[in-house]
Design a protein around this motif. Structure first.
Motif, PDB file in Angstrom:
ATOM      1  N   ARG A 354     -11.392  -2.215   4.942  1.00  0.00           N
ATOM      2  CA  ARG A 354     -12.380  -1.222   3.862  1.00  0.00           C
ATOM      3  C   ARG A 354     -12.250  -1.850   2.742  1.00  0.00           C
ATOM      4  O   ARG A 354     -11.550  -2.063   1.214  1.00  0.00           O
ATOM      5  N   PRO A 355     -13.401  -2.329   2.448  1.00  0.00           N
ATOM      6  CA  PRO A 355     -13.921  -2.884   1.514  1.00  0.00           C
ATOM      7  C   PRO A 355     -13.271  -2.104   0.150  1.00  0.00           C
ATOM      8  O   PRO A 355     -13.237  -1.920  -1.303  1.00  0.00           O
ATOM      9  N   ASP A 356     -13.678   0.176   0.260  1.00  0.00           N
ATOM     10  CA  ASP A 356     -13.137   0.695  -1.400  1.00  0.00           C
ATOM     11  C   ASP A 356     -11.704   0.951  -1.239  1.00  0.00           C
ATOM     12  O   ASP A 356     -11.810   1.049  -2.361  1.00  0.00           O
ATOM     13  N   VAL A 357     -10.910   0.056  -0.502  1.00  0.00           N
ATOM     14  CA  VAL A 357      -9.552  -0.310  -0.642  1.00  0.00           C
ATOM     15  C   VAL A 357      -8.858  -1.334  -1.008  1.00  0.00           C
ATOM     16  O   VAL A 357      -8.550  -1.774  -1.635  1.00  0.00           O
ATOM     17  N   TYR A 358      -9.633  -2.363  -0.483  1.00  0.00           N
ATOM     18  CA  TYR A 358      -9.416  -4.191  -0.100  1.00  0.00           C
ATOM     19  C   TYR A 358     -10.374  -4.541  -1.032  1.00  0.00           C
ATOM     20  O   TYR A 358     -11.471  -5.097   0.226  1.00  0.00           O
ATOM     21  N   TRP A 369      -1.145  -7.717  -3.371  1.00  0.00           N
ATOM     22  CA  TRP A 369      -0.731  -6.559  -3.481  1.00  0.00           C
ATOM     23  C   TRP A 369       0.125  -6.868  -4.950  1.00  0.00           C
ATOM     24  O   TRP A 369       1.738  -6.131  -4.762  1.00  0.00           O
ATOM     25  N   LEU A 370       0.396  -7.653  -5.893  1.00  0.00           N
ATOM     26  CA  LEU A 370       1.214  -8.142  -6.700  1.00  0.00           C
ATOM     27  C   LEU A 370       0.913  -6.861  -7.603  1.00  0.00           C
ATOM     28  O   LEU A 370       1.759  -6.227  -8.582  1.00  0.00           O
ATOM     29  N   ASP A 371       0.438  -6.095  -7.793  1.00  0.00           N
ATOM     30  CA  ASP A 371      -0.099  -5.162  -8.247  1.00  0.00           C
ATOM     31  C   ASP A 371      -0.825  -3.351  -7.209  1.00  0.00           C
ATOM     32  O   ASP A 371      -1.884  -3.211  -8.263  1.00  0.00           O
ATOM     33  N   GLN A 372      -0.766  -3.457  -6.267  1.00  0.00           N
ATOM     34  CA  GLN A 372      -1.864  -2.693  -5.351  1.00  0.00           C
ATOM     35  C   GLN A 372      -0.205  -2.375  -4.247  1.00  0.00           C
ATOM     36  O   GLN A 372       0.361  -2.975  -4.200  1.00  0.00           O
ATOM     37  N   GLN A 373       0.135  -1.161  -4.091  1.00  0.00           N
ATOM     38  CA  GLN A 373       1.328  -0.666  -3.886  1.00  0.00           C
ATOM     39  C   GLN A 373       0.425   0.192  -2.120  1.00  0.00           C
ATOM     40  O   GLN A 373      -1.142   0.232  -1.839  1.00  0.00           O
ATOM     41  N   PRO A 374       1.405  -0.679  -0.732  1.00  0.00           N
ATOM     42  CA  PRO A 374       0.607  -0.441   0.234  1.00  0.00           C
ATOM     43  C   PRO A 374       0.080   1.859   0.435  1.00  0.00           C
ATOM     44  O   PRO A 374       1.100   2.197  -0.174  1.00  0.00           O
ATOM     45  N   GLY A 375      -0.785   1.783   1.013  1.00  0.00           N
ATOM     46  CA  GLY A 375      -1.154   3.225   1.382  1.00  0.00           C
ATOM     47  C   GLY A 375      -0.703   3.505   2.560  1.00  0.00           C
ATOM     48  O   GLY A 375      -1.392   2.423   3.907  1.00  0.00           O
ATOM     49  N   THR A 376      -0.095   5.270   2.614  1.00  0.00           N
ATOM     50  CA  THR A 376       0.336   4.935   3.594  1.00  0.00           C
ATOM     51  C   THR A 376      -0.426   5.142   5.023  1.00  0.00           C
ATOM     52  O   THR A 376      -0.214   5.033   6.180  1.00  0.00           O
ATOM     53  N   TYR A 377      -1.654   5.341   4.620  1.00  0.00           N
ATOM     54  CA  TYR A 377      -3.114   5.782   5.383  1.00  0.00           C
ATOM     55  C   TYR A 377      -4.112   3.938   5.399  1.00  0.00           C
ATOM     56  O   TYR A 377      -5.529   4.773   6.337  1.00  0.00           O
TER      57      TYR A 377
END
Ligand code: HEM
Length: 456
Positions: A354-358, A369-377
């Protein structure tokens, strides 16, 4: 991200009108690109028809995926969808159960897989990796995926089954390898789907193969139950032998056999495939390869970039493209009132692009991933809710230890050729050519030993 509409629409969302067989073929043979095409045509919610599976309502929006993962386990069943594995895993397998029975079994299995316990297996993983990588050729192109399978099988045999090196390990490994080979064969799968798992497991040839494997597994369980050092042991089987049901009963030999087979089947090829994809992606991205190698040689397996490499590999090359839940009663999902029996399908593949998340979603960028936590969903390589992968911490820990072992011991050569396509094998998404790589040189990370002075 969309939200649920006030008045749900009755019935199934629209989807492709192609015949069922062609939709199934598109999903199996073209996988990621077919799903992407359907999303472009129909949006984040659409219905597919899959042979033997009925209707799948595909969900690509994290808000809708959340509705499924937080929904009641009595309504959203997963075990029925895995029945094809029944002959191999047996009636007690956590993968095949649903409702309260599933939760009871899952509660017993969870504590041994707690994240903080994983460090107990670190040295074993390092040792197994070092032995395997020492056998890799230098300057010659080879398929890394089978080598990764060798590592992950060995890790399961020793960390989960707790079998020490020696003749018993050789016998158990041979029996299980043989059984997995037989079961994963396309012809076996075809017979299994045609006659169903219950009749399949009554076939003479199937009974014989299962009995051969069981003849190796049951002695391991019985010997361990009687082991005087049971309480001090760290392997998962020893911990499960000490686990108790709510009424104080220990797990029976049959329950333990079925859960050991489950952990083997769920944890072996999945982790090997992720490792294969990780080196495949790294050798196609020389900057990331150089950065990961430098970090490993300074900090070992605990560095943030290596962590990003594993997360990014699982995002772009998830081992499973979907997880499936079957509705036990009518339910509202994604703004639709769906009838009982429908299968709702959180789509790992589409949620991960998803471009809105990634931003720049198709690019392999571990540094995101150095400044982004994985979203549960929105990052769900391990599924979610009460069915989330029991071995997720184990797999993430193992992936980092093994990759650090490889990058610390050898220099991988950046690959000149294109990345490998995704090829579907039974249910996993594997690299088309087995994740071919080349070792450019060996790098001995151990300090050079001073010669030992021999007394005159
Ligand atoms: C990178 C490696 C792995 C991946 C990508 C993976 C992925 C998954 C996925 C997608 C599910 C289904 C979740 C759902 O339906 O929501 C699952 C379930 C499961 N996995 Fe894994 N897995 C991996 C490694 C492992 C390992 C190492 C083990 C154990 C040794 C393991 C044990 C299990 C079990 C027992 C379940 C069933 C959980 C339940 O039904 O309650 N997995 N895994």
């Amino acid at each position: 991200m969309s939200t649920t509409t006030a008045t749900p629409i009755e019935g199934l969302p629209p989807g492709p009108s192609l015949p069922r067989a062609l939709q199934t073929a598109g999903f199996i043979l073209r996988g990621p690109s077919y799903l992407k095409k359907l999303q472009a045509e129909h949006g984040d919610v659409f219905t597919m028809r899959i042979t033997g599976e009925g209707r799948w309502v595909i969900l690509a929006d994290p808000a809708h995926i959340k509705q499924v993962f937080t929904g009641s386990p009595d309504v959203f069943h997963a075990g029925k969808g895995n029945q094809v594995l029944l002959p191999l895993l047996g009636d007690h397998s956590v993968l095949l159960l649903d409702g309260p029975e599933h939760l009871r079994q899952r509660r017993l299995l969870l504590p041994p897989f707690h994240g903080q316990r994983m460090t107990a297996y670190g040295e074993l993983m390092d040792e197994i990796t070092a032995e395997e990588v020492a056998r890799w050729p230098v300057g010659e192109d080879f398929a890394s995926w089978p080598r990764m399978q060798h590592i992950t099988l060995e890790v399961i045999m020793r960390a989960v089954f707790g079998v020490e090196q020696g003749p018993q390990l050789d016998r158990v490994r041979t029996a299980l390898n043989r059984l997995l080979d037989e079961v994963m064969r396309p012809t076996t799968m075809a017979v299994l789907s045609a006659i169903g798992p219950h009749r399949f497991r009554e076939l003479a040839i199937v009974k014989r193969e299962l009995a051969r494997a069981d003849a190796e597994i049951y002695p391991v369980i019985r010997e361990r139950r009687a082991a005087p050092d049971l309480e001090d042991r760290q392997d998962i089987l020893s911990l499960l032998l000490q686990a108790r049901h709510e009424d104080g009963r220990p797990m029976s030999d049959e329950e333990l056999r079925d859960e050991l087979m489950t952990l083997l089947v769920a944890g072996h090829e999945t982790t090997a495939t992720t490792l294969g994809w990780a080196v495949e992606r790294l050798t196609r991205h020389p900057d990331a390869l150089a950065r990961a190698t430098a970090e490993v040689r300074e900090q070992g397996a605990d560095g943030p970039f290596l962590d990003g490499v594993v997360k990014e590999t699982l995002r772009l090359r998830p081992v499973l493209s979907v997880v499936v839940r079957q509705l036990q009663e009518d339910a509202e999902v994604a703004g639709y009132r769906l009838p009982a029996g429908t299968r709702v399908v959180p789509c790992i593949q589409l949620a991960h692009r998803r471009p809105d998340v990634y931003p720049d979603p198709d690019a392999f960028r571990p540094e995101r991933w150095l400044d982004q936590q994985p979203g549960t969903y929105s990052w769900l390589p391990f599924g979610g809710g009460v069915r989330r992968c029991l071995g997720a911490s184990f797999a993430l820990f193992e992936a980092k230890r093994v990759l650090a072992g490889i990058l610390g011991q050898v220099d991988l050569a950046p690959a000149a050729r294109d990345g490998e396509q995704v090829r579907r094998r039974a249910i996993t998404q594997t690299p088309q050519h087995g994740a071919r790589i080349t070792v450019a040189a060996r790098h001995d990370r151990r300090p050079v030993q001073e010669p030992v002075a021999v007394p005159a």
